[in-house]
Each structure stands twice: as C-alpha cells, then as structure tokens.
Design a protein around this motif. Structure first.
Motif, PDB file in Angstrom:
ATOM      1  N   GLN A 181      13.446  -3.570 -16.547  1.00 17.60           N
ATOM      2  CA  GLN A 181      14.078  -2.254 -16.636  1.00 17.60           C
ATOM      3  C   GLN A 181      14.443  -1.769 -15.237  1.00 17.60           C
ATOM      4  O   GLN A 181      13.737  -2.021 -14.261  1.00 17.60           O
ATOM      5  N   LEU A 182      15.560  -1.066 -15.154  1.00 14.74           N
ATOM      6  CA  LEU A 182      16.033  -0.468 -13.908  1.00 14.74           C
ATOM      7  C   LEU A 182      15.578   0.986 -13.867  1.00 14.74           C
ATOM      8  O   LEU A 182      15.886   1.761 -14.771  1.00 14.74           O
ATOM      9  N   VAL A 183      14.837   1.374 -12.802  1.00  6.42           N
ATOM     10  CA  VAL A 183      14.244   2.712 -12.795  1.00  6.42           C
ATOM     11  C   VAL A 183      14.501   3.515 -11.522  1.00  6.42           C
ATOM     12  O   VAL A 183      14.356   4.739 -11.515  1.00  6.42           O
ATOM     13  N   GLY A 184      14.845   2.883 -10.397  1.00  4.33           N
ATOM     14  CA  GLY A 184      15.036   3.617  -9.153  1.00  4.33           C
ATOM     15  C   GLY A 184      14.046   3.186  -8.077  1.00  4.33           C
ATOM     16  O   GLY A 184      13.235   2.286  -8.276  1.00  4.33           O
ATOM     17  N   HIS A 185      14.109   3.862  -6.929  1.00  3.82           N
ATOM     18  CA  HIS A 185      13.348   3.441  -5.747  1.00  3.82           C
ATOM     19  C   HIS A 185      11.900   3.925  -5.782  1.00  3.82           C
ATOM     20  O   HIS A 185      11.579   4.941  -6.403  1.00  3.82           O
ATOM     21  N   TRP A 186      11.043   3.203  -5.039  1.00  3.08           N
ATOM     22  CA  TRP A 186       9.614   3.541  -4.958  1.00  3.08           C
ATOM     23  C   TRP A 186       9.399   4.541  -3.808  1.00  3.08           C
ATOM     24  O   TRP A 186       9.236   4.172  -2.661  1.00  3.08           O
ATOM     25  N   ILE A 187       9.378   5.836  -4.169  1.00  2.98           N
ATOM     26  CA  ILE A 187       9.342   6.904  -3.164  1.00  2.98           C
ATOM     27  C   ILE A 187       8.228   7.902  -3.513  1.00  2.98           C
ATOM     28  O   ILE A 187       8.083   8.289  -4.669  1.00  2.98           O
ATOM     29  N   PRO A 188       7.454   8.378  -2.518  1.00  2.00           N
ATOM     30  CA  PRO A 188       6.414   9.372  -2.792  1.00  2.00           C
ATOM     31  C   PRO A 188       7.008  10.714  -3.229  1.00  2.00           C
ATOM     32  O   PRO A 188       8.116  11.075  -2.839  1.00  2.00           O
ATOM     33  N   ARG A 189       6.235  11.431  -4.020  1.00  2.47           N
ATOM     34  CA  ARG A 189       6.725  12.675  -4.606  1.00  2.47           C
ATOM     35  C   ARG A 189       7.084  13.710  -3.544  1.00  2.47           C
ATOM     36  O   ARG A 189       8.071  14.450  -3.680  1.00  2.47           O
ATOM     37  N   HIS A 244       0.833  -1.205   0.000  1.00  4.41           N
ATOM     38  CA  HIS A 244       0.000   0.000   0.000  1.00  4.41           C
ATOM     39  C   HIS A 244       0.865   1.251   0.000  1.00  4.41           C
ATOM     40  O   HIS A 244       0.535   2.234  -0.672  1.00  4.41           O
ATOM     41  N   ARG A 245       1.943   1.227   0.753  1.00  3.81           N
ATOM     42  CA  ARG A 245       2.828   2.393   0.802  1.00  3.81           C
ATOM     43  C   ARG A 245       3.371   2.700  -0.596  1.00  3.81           C
ATOM     44  O   ARG A 245       3.415   3.855  -1.027  1.00  3.81           O
ATOM     45  N   ILE A 246       3.785   1.650  -1.304  1.00  8.72           N
ATOM     46  CA  ILE A 246       4.307   1.839  -2.660  1.00  8.72           C
ATOM     47  C   ILE A 246       3.204   2.313  -3.602  1.00  8.72           C
ATOM     48  O   ILE A 246       3.436   3.134  -4.496  1.00  8.72           O
ATOM     49  N   ALA A 247       1.986   1.816  -3.393  1.00 10.50           N
ATOM     50  CA  ALA A 247       0.868   2.237  -4.238  1.00 10.50           C
ATOM     51  C   ALA A 247       0.553   3.720  -4.030  1.00 10.50           C
ATOM     52  O   ALA A 247       0.298   4.457  -4.995  1.00 10.50           O
ATOM     53  N   TYR A 248       0.563   4.164  -2.776  1.00  9.24           N
ATOM     54  CA  TYR A 248       0.328   5.587  -2.523  1.00  9.24           C
ATOM     55  C   TYR A 248       1.473   6.431  -3.089  1.00  9.24           C
ATOM     56  O   TYR A 248       1.240   7.542  -3.599  1.00  9.24           O
ATOM     57  N   ALA A 249       2.689   5.918  -3.020  1.00  5.82           N
ATOM     58  CA  ALA A 249       3.823   6.645  -3.601  1.00  5.82           C
ATOM     59  C   ALA A 249       3.647   6.795  -5.106  1.00  5.82           C
ATOM     60  O   ALA A 249       3.854   7.879  -5.670  1.00  5.82           O
ATOM     61  N   THR A 250       3.254   5.714  -5.766  1.00  2.00           N
ATOM     62  CA  THR A 250       3.020   5.762  -7.216  1.00  2.00           C
ATOM     63  C   THR A 250       1.891   6.724  -7.543  1.00  2.00           C
ATOM     64  O   THR A 250       1.979   7.521  -8.489  1.00  2.00           O
ATOM     65  N   SER A 251       0.817   6.663  -6.764  1.00  3.66           N
ATOM     66  CA  SER A 251      -0.330   7.541  -7.007  1.00  3.66           C
ATOM     67  C   SER A 251       0.053   9.008  -6.859  1.00  3.66           C
ATOM     68  O   SER A 251      -0.493   9.875  -7.567  1.00  3.66           O
ATOM     69  N   SER A 252       0.990   9.315  -5.955  1.00  5.85           N
ATOM     70  CA  SER A 252       1.388  10.709  -5.753  1.00  5.85           C
ATOM     71  C   SER A 252       2.016  11.295  -7.007  1.00  5.85           C
ATOM     72  O   SER A 252       1.892  12.497  -7.263  1.00  5.85           O
ATOM     73  N   TRP A 253       2.691  10.453  -7.785  1.00 10.06           N
ATOM     74  CA  TRP A 253       3.268  10.914  -9.050  1.00 10.06           C
ATOM     75  C   TRP A 253       2.222  10.912 -10.159  1.00 10.06           C
ATOM     76  O   TRP A 253       2.196  11.819 -11.005  1.00 10.06           O
ATOM     77  N   ALA A 254       1.343   9.916 -10.165  1.00  7.94           N
ATOM     78  CA  ALA A 254       0.349   9.811 -11.236  1.00  7.94           C
ATOM     79  C   ALA A 254      -0.648  10.960 -11.202  1.00  7.94           C
ATOM     80  O   ALA A 254      -0.932  11.587 -12.236  1.00  7.94           O
ATOM     81  N   LYS A 255      -1.164  11.264 -10.015  1.00  6.42           N
ATOM     82  CA  LYS A 255      -2.228  12.276  -9.945  1.00  6.42           C
ATOM     83  C   LYS A 255      -1.702  13.697 -10.180  1.00  6.42           C
ATOM     84  O   LYS A 255      -2.499  14.611 -10.431  1.00  6.42           O
ATOM     85  N   SER A 256      -0.393  13.871 -10.107  1.00  8.43           N
ATOM     86  CA  SER A 256       0.185  15.191 -10.370  1.00  8.43           C
ATOM     87  C   SER A 256       0.776  15.293 -11.775  1.00  8.43           C
ATOM     88  O   SER A 256       1.309  16.339 -12.149  1.00  8.43           O
ATOM     89  N   ASP A 257       0.657  14.208 -12.554  1.00  9.56           N
ATOM     90  CA  ASP A 257       1.172  14.214 -13.927  1.00  9.56           C
ATOM     91  C   ASP A 257       0.089  14.763 -14.855  1.00  9.56           C
ATOM     92  O   ASP A 257      -1.029  14.243 -14.888  1.00  9.56           O
ATOM     93  N   PRO A 258       0.390  15.795 -15.635  1.00 10.62           N
ATOM     94  CA  PRO A 258      -0.633  16.396 -16.500  1.00 10.62           C
ATOM     95  C   PRO A 258      -1.136  15.459 -17.590  1.00 10.62           C
ATOM     96  O   PRO A 258      -2.207  15.712 -18.164  1.00 10.62           O
TER      97      PRO A 258
END
Length: 551
Positions: free
Chosen positions: A306-314, A150-164
C-alpha cells in the motif's frame, strides 16, 4: 626424451581430471546446500515463507550462496525455542512511550538495566483484553542500525502515543534486549557501519563497489535475512501474537511473521525496490508511487502492498504551514518590496548514525567558510554522538578561521535553542553552532528538532530525504540512496544529489543569492502536505488499528 604429444596428452588428462573433480565437488556442494536449506526451513517450521512470497519459479534460490552466508552469520548454532521475558521502563526522553528491555539482567552483562525493584514493570500485554472497537496496545519494532530506522520508529511512535485508540505504545528495539540474538545483530551492523565509513572516505572504486553492493538486495538476500529472523524469534515471542506490530526495519517484520504475529506492518525504507526490504506475511507500506510501482513489478501482490506517504514525526507535520511561512518570510526579507534586512540562510548539516561522509562534509564546511564569515550563512552542525565527527568539525572550523561559535551538548540545550528560534525576530548567538553529545537519543532527535528552525537541511539522501524541509541533497552513501534524492527533487522540496562540492556550492548560490529557490521549496512542501504526502506514519498507525479491529 618423452615425445611432445605424450606430454600434451598427460597434461590434458590431468586437466580433465581436475576439472571433473571440481565439477563433482560443486555438484556435491549444491546437493548439500539444497538439503541443508530445506532442513533449516522445516526445523523449526515457521509461518514465514520467503520462497512462496518471491515465487521460486521466477526467483529460484541459489542454495550455496544462501547457506554459506547464513553459516557465516550464525555458525552451527541452532535457533532457541523459548522466549526472552520482557519488562519496560517509561522513556526518559519521550512522554507516554514505553521502552522494552530484558525482565532480568543478562548474566555477566555490563549493559545498563533497570530492575523491577528500581521501577521497571513487566510487559504484560493481554491482546485478547481489547475487544473490537476498544483501544489496543501497539508495538513499534526497530533496530538501531545507524540513525534512520530509529528515527522512523520515533516518528511512528509520535503518532501512536497521541492516537486515542492506542492504549499504550511500546518501543521495542531488538538491540536493547541484551542477549546472544542481539549480539548477532550488533556484529552485522558493526560491519555495515565500518564499511560505510571506510568506503565513503576512500571514495573512487571503493565507494563505487560498496554503492553497487547496496543495490543487491535480491530474493536470496531476503532468504538469508529470513533464516536469521527464525534465529531471532526469542526477542519477540514473549508478546501476544495478536498485538499490532509496526516494523521500521524489515528484519523486525520478518521476526514477527516467523513468530506467528497476525498483524504486522512493515515500513519500507528508501525509494528503491528490493526484496531485501519487504516482509512476506506483512502489509508492506511505501512512501512514494514510484517505489510502489516497482514493488508491484518486482512481484509483490497488491494485497500485500500500500502507498501511504512519508515517514515523518507528528511535530513536523502539524507545524508545516507555520514553519514554511516563517521560512518564506526569512527568505524574502530584504528582497524586492519586502522590508527588513536580508536574513542569513540557516543550514543544518547532520551526520548519519554510521558516521560516514566525514571527508565530504568537512570539505563542504570549508567551502562554506567565506559565506559563514560574511554572515550570509549560519551553520547548525550536528556531530551526533560521534567523537571523530566532533573533532573533524572543530578542525574544519579552525581551518576557515571561525573561532567564535556556540556548542550545545544536552537535549535541554537543543530545546532552548529551538524554542528561541521559533520566534522570527531571534537569531543564534553565533554564525556557527556545534551540536555534539555523549548520549545517543539527543544525537538522533536533534536533527528532527532543528528541522523546524532551519532554512535548509543539507544531508545525504537517506530517510531525511523525505522530510518536509527544504533540502540540499549531498553525496550519498550507497547507490540505493540516489533514488530518494530523485523523489525529493520531483516533489519540489529538495535538490538533486550534489555529488561534488562544486555542485553543492552551486545550489548554495541559489539559496543565498535570492529568495525564489527557498520560497518555491516551502510552497511545494505546503502543497504536498495538502495531499497527505507526509502522512505515512499517521496512516501506518491507522492501518494497524483497523486491522486489529477486523481481526
């Protein structure tokens, strides 16, 4: 009297007959298991092909093991062909996030449900409406198994919902879809959480055996979860198949592929390569180069990885420089040529979603007692929504003679605490603050929020091992977590795993006794950030949109 050689002859004949019987029975069992496994793969047939992905010539299936484990999970029930209709409500905690649920209340269920009449809206994603170059809907799929996914999902959502380029972001927790399929997941998670708590507290051989079990996510484990994914398809079949899906739990990714979704991204957890955590038919993303290399060596093709980096909230990533410089200023205050008084080291100690580690954490708090009473350490204790951990923390504080402490029990209280400590001159009202909640969301979110204002995050090497905060890595739950601690230590933003209280206190001596250790970690975090080390969720959203635009 029967001659001795006759007795031996009869005994050998009986033994041979029994062994032959067992051999024939086992061969029959193998044939039955092989036939049953093949029948399950073809009825129903889905796009999910685990055997091809793992290369059965290299990793042949142990049919008996796979069939027995699957039957223990689902019994003789058959996968349902239909889809569960979905609605959504706006998240009361995260602005701009749509949380999915059943369209209608499940018969006989007492689970909280918001009807269309009370404000819910039907999920009506028209995947074809977004032509190339326009905005897309995005689904972040997860399962509440502990706090990590869930923590990773909220982190992902923080980037998705702020992406135009993201039209709307849906938070799709399979456990939130009240159904028999969700009940199956709950029973599996309940067993995992219980075993984690029991073995962690017992220690010794019990912890060792459980830890080794966490390393056994082989190809057959992926086959078992793949079969379960077919059973869980109704939880996702109601969405258009071209909807971009970012899965923060591999089971969600497997379900999506089994349904036929064409744009599935799987965020690989931890830093230990196992078949169990990857998804055939998806683009699998890694947090670090060692795990990426091990996945390639394991047999995953480069086009699926693919290598992309850590799962961190925006919020954490955007403020890395500000927060690290503030921590460095606190660390150096009173040392050398730096003016001001020496600052207490703030230590955030969260409890995981399974509620394990009670014994170690309580002993650690007791060991910190003299430093707390002398004012050298301030504790932020996050018991989450675990009442037993709140009681354990209270007992530990009482045993070290700490009577004066603050308690925070609401999300609003957490934000007030956070906002106040963002100012360098402010300190907590007491040397110990206990955070304990009745609700689930603040239990998860509090650790993320307080990570900005703590000096040290003392946690097991779980998903938090990848966070851009100076970390004291304490005793793991499951041997797979040890490799995440190594990742943190090599990046310079965390310690090696402290398996014993004495090891943890040696690290605390370094944090408290000078400014160099904390300064080095914060400087490493800023350098890592310049290289995009913490941009994993940002890159996952970017890749999902790029793949949607190319479709």
């Amino acid at each position: 009297m029967v001659p001795f050689d006759v007795v031996w002859k009869d005994a050998l004949l009986i033994t041979a007959a029994v062994l032959l019987g067992f051999f024939l029975l086992y061969q029959f069992l193998r044939l039955w298991a092989r036939s049953t496994y093949k029948a399950w793969l073809s009825n129903p047939s889905t796009p999910l092909d685990v055997d091809a992905f793992v290369d059965s010539s290299v990793h042949p299936p142990k049919h008996v093991k796979v069939v027995i484990v699957h039957k223990l999970s689902v019994g003789d029930a058959k996968p349902k062909p239909g889809a569960i209709d979905l609605s959504y409500v706006d998240s009361p905690h995260v602005g701009g996030l749509r949380v999915t649920q059943n369209l209608t209340r499940r018969d006989g269920s007492s689970k909280n449900h918001i009807s269309l009449q009370d404000g819910a809206r039907k999920v009506d994603i028209d995947g074809d409406a977004a032509s190339k170059g326009e905005n897309y809907p995005l689904v972040v799929g997860t399962i509440r198994m502990g706090f990590g996914h869930h923590r990773i999902a909220y982190a992902t959502s923080s980037w998705a919902k702020s992406d135009p380029c993201v039209r709307e972001t849906y938070f799709h927790d399979l456990l939130n879809i009240d159904s028999s399929e969700a009940d199956l997941i709950k029973s599996t998670d309940a067993l995992y959480s219980k075993m984690s708590r029991i073995t962690s507290n017992l220690g010794g051989i019990f912890e060792k055996v459980w830890g080794m079990a966490m390393l056994q996510g082989d190809a057959d484990a992926l086959r078992v979860t793949g079969l379960m994914a077919v059973w869980l398809r109704p939880l996702m079949k109601g969405l258009p198949l071209d909807t971009p899906i970012i899965a923060t739990h591999s089971l969600v990714g497997l379900v999506a592929v089994a349904c036929g979704f064409t744009n599935v991204i799987n965020l690989i957890i931890d830093n230990h390569a196992q078949w169990f955590v990857v998804v055939p038919g998806a683009l699998n993303l890694c947090q670090g180069p060692v795990n990426y290399q091990k996945c390639l060596r394991m047999g995953i093709k480069a086009e699926n990885l693919q290598l992309v980096g850590h799962w961190i909230p925006r919020e954490l990533v955007d403020n890395i420089s500000t927060d690290c410089l503030r921590r460095i200023g606190r660390a150096k205050s009173g040392y050398g040529q730096n003016d001001g008084p020496k600052k207490a080291r703030r230590v955030l100690i969260p409890v995981g979603g399974a509620g394990a580690q009670r014994k170690f954490i309580v002993e650690f708090v007791r060991a910190l007692g003299p430093l707390v009473k002398s004012g050298d350490v301030q504790l932020f204790l996050n018991a989450g929504d675990h009442k037993h951990m709140k009681s354990a923390f209270l007992s530990a504080l009482d045993s070290i003679g700490v009577k004066d402490f603050d308690t925070v029990g609401t999300a609003e209280g957490v934000m007030r605490f956070h906002d106040r400590l963002l100012h360098p001159a402010n300190e907590p009202n007491a040397n110990v603050t206990l955070f304990a909640f009745d609700d689930y969301f603040p239990a998860v979110a509090t650790t993320d929020i307080l990570s900005r204002v703590t000096d040290i995050l003392a946690c097991k090497p779980s998903e938090l091992a990848f966070y851009p905060v100076p970390k004291l890595m304490i005793r793991r739950v499951g041997d797979h977590e040890q490799y995440s601690a190594l990742r943190a230590a090599e990046l310079g933003d965390g310690t090696l795993e402290a398996r014993e209280i004495s090891d943890a206190m040696c690290n605390m001596d370094l944090f408290v006794g000078g400014c160099d250790f904390l300064t080095q970690m914060n400087e490493s975090i800023m350098k890592n950030n310049e290289q995009g080390i913490y941009d994993g969720c940002k890159n996952a959203v970017k890749l999902a949109l790029e793949r949607a635009n190319k479709a």
